[in-house]
Design an enzyme around this catalytic site. Structure first.
Site, PDB file in Angstrom:
ATOM      1  N   ASN A 148      -8.265  10.245 -30.728  1.00  0.00           N
ATOM      2  CA  ASN A 148      -7.109   9.686 -30.008  1.00  0.00           C
ATOM      3  C   ASN A 148      -7.298   8.203 -29.699  1.00  0.00           C
ATOM      4  OD1 ASN A 148      -9.047   9.722 -28.033  1.00  0.00           O
ATOM      5  ND2 ASN A 148      -7.958  11.063 -26.613  1.00  0.00           N
ATOM      6  N   HIS A 150      -9.954   6.858 -28.239  1.00  0.00           N
ATOM      7  CA  HIS A 150     -10.777   6.524 -27.063  1.00  0.00           C
ATOM      8  C   HIS A 150     -12.081   5.826 -27.463  1.00  0.00           C
ATOM      9  CE1 HIS A 150     -12.916  10.744 -26.872  1.00  0.00           C
ATOM     10  NE2 HIS A 150     -13.704   9.893 -27.468  1.00  0.00           N
ATOM     11  N   GLU A 155      -9.888   7.113 -22.098  1.00  0.00           N
ATOM     12  CA  GLU A 155      -8.832   7.805 -22.832  1.00  0.00           C
ATOM     13  C   GLU A 155      -7.592   6.908 -22.899  1.00  0.00           C
ATOM     14  OE1 GLU A 155      -9.575  10.390 -24.377  1.00  0.00           O
ATOM     15  OE2 GLU A 155     -11.012  11.592 -23.263  1.00  0.00           O
TER      16      GLU A 155
HETATM   17  C1  F6R Z   1     -19.932   8.999 -26.759  1.00  0.00           C
HETATM   18  C2  F6R Z   1     -18.614   8.423 -26.582  1.00  0.00           C
HETATM   19  C3  F6R Z   1     -17.408   8.867 -27.337  1.00  0.00           C
HETATM   20  C4  F6R Z   1     -17.684   9.178 -28.808  1.00  0.00           C
HETATM   21  C5  F6R Z   1     -16.422   9.650 -29.508  1.00  0.00           C
HETATM   22  C6  F6R Z   1     -16.699  10.068 -30.944  1.00  0.00           C
HETATM   23  O1  F6R Z   1     -20.886   8.355 -25.945  1.00  0.00           O
HETATM   24  O2  F6R Z   1     -18.501   7.572 -25.764  1.00  0.00           O
HETATM   25  O3  F6R Z   1     -16.408   7.897 -27.237  1.00  0.00           O
HETATM   26  O4  F6R Z   1     -18.164   8.012 -29.429  1.00  0.00           O
HETATM   27  O5  F6R Z   1     -15.865  10.729 -28.812  1.00  0.00           O
HETATM   28  O6  F6R Z   1     -17.559  11.163 -30.933  1.00  0.00           O
HETATM   29  P1  F6R Z   1     -18.157  11.763 -32.296  1.00  0.00           P
HETATM   30  O7  F6R Z   1     -19.093  10.734 -32.839  1.00  0.00           O
HETATM   31  O8  F6R Z   1     -18.868  13.014 -31.888  1.00  0.00           O
HETATM   32  O9  F6R Z   1     -16.998  12.009 -33.205  1.00  0.00           O
END
Ligand code: F6R
Length: 255
Positions: A148, A150, A155
């Site tokens: 999304n 973030h 968010e």
């Molecule tokens: C983790 C974080 C999140 C992840 C994001 C992607 O510290 O801050 O923003 O970077 O959710 O997560 P993955 O890499 O598991 O797809």
């Protein structure tokens, strides 16, 4: 500064597209290694999640095989779940210990993670910001991106001037983190997290956002090609002086 509604800024994000996810992770690890070698007291911002796992494996390899030393480095992690002690397997402290800290020579007291069990979360967040300042600011912050848009747990709708704070997780993020990779049941996922803010991240001297896989393509395209908007937190990096998106071909497929 503040923004009201969507606006357009000159997009300064640099783009690197690698042939696959391993090549992208090696590229990102190489960027961290350059800072660790160049600076006398490097300050590195880190992320958790699936995407950086290969980056950390490469940093461990560089430490073991190519004498990359983290002895003088400090690290700051983006976020931590509220309510999970560091002993919980799914806490981000446990993740970092397992994937990186226990395998390199970083000094434990220079690895900074927010404490999700702090009795006074606002004070914990303020102290985290102060620790970043005391370390001289972050030289390079490695980020992932959510489907999304973030970054950290900022968010959609997170203010551009937000700082480290407690936030509620969206149903989408709870679902993404309970797909069996980390938690297997949405009911197990904490409902809140402590997260570095958008302003905290934007203050890093260099930002490297690593995104791999087709699931990230829409968010990456919105961040790169869409407006500078709080509806897509990663788009708020568009005017950063030194931000690079390191992608694999799948994540770059909607360009
Ligand atoms: C983790 C974080 C999140 C992840 C994001 C992607 O510290 O801050 O923003 O970077 O959710 O997560 P993955 O890499 O598991 O797809």
């Amino acid at each position: 500064f503040s923004i009201s509604g969507d606006c357009f800024v000159p997009n300064k994000i640099k783009l690197v597209v690698c042939k696959d996810s391993s090549a992208a992770a090696l590229d990102a690890a190489g960027r961290i290694a350059v800072i660790v070698r160049e600076r006398s007291t490097p300050v590195i911002g880190l992320a958790t999640g699936s995407t950086p796992e290969t980056v950390y494996a490469e940093l461990v390899r560089l430490h073991r095989e190519e004498k990359l030393s983290f002895r003088n480095a400090s690290t700051f992690n983006l976020d931590e779940y509220v309510g999970l002690p560091s002993t919980h397997a799914q806490s981000y402290r446990a993740f970092m210990q397992a994937h990186l800290f226990s395998q390199i020579d970083v000094l434990p007291w220079r690895t900074h993670l927010l404490d999700g069990t702090a009795a006074l979360p606002a004070l914990e967040c303020e102290a985290f910001e102060k620790r970043i300042l005391a370390a001289g600011g972050v030289d390079l912050w490695l980020l992932g991106i959510g489907g999304n848009g973030h970054i950290a747990f900022n968010e959609p709708g997170s203010p551009v001037d937000s700082r480290t704070r407690i936030v509620a997780l969206t149903p989408e993020t709870i679902a993404a983190n309970s797909d069996g990779r980390f938690f297997s049941d949405p009911a197990e996922v904490p409902r809140a997290a402590l997260t570095a803010g958008i302003a905290t991240i934007r203050e890093a001297r260099r930002v490297v956002l690593l995104a791999t896989g087709a699931k990230k393509a829409a968010a990456v395209a919105a961040a790169m090609k869409g407006p500078f908007t709080e509806s897509c937190p990663a788009s708020l990096l568009q005017d950063h002086a030194d931000c690079t998106f390191v992608l694999d071909e799948d994540a770059a497929s909607l360009f």
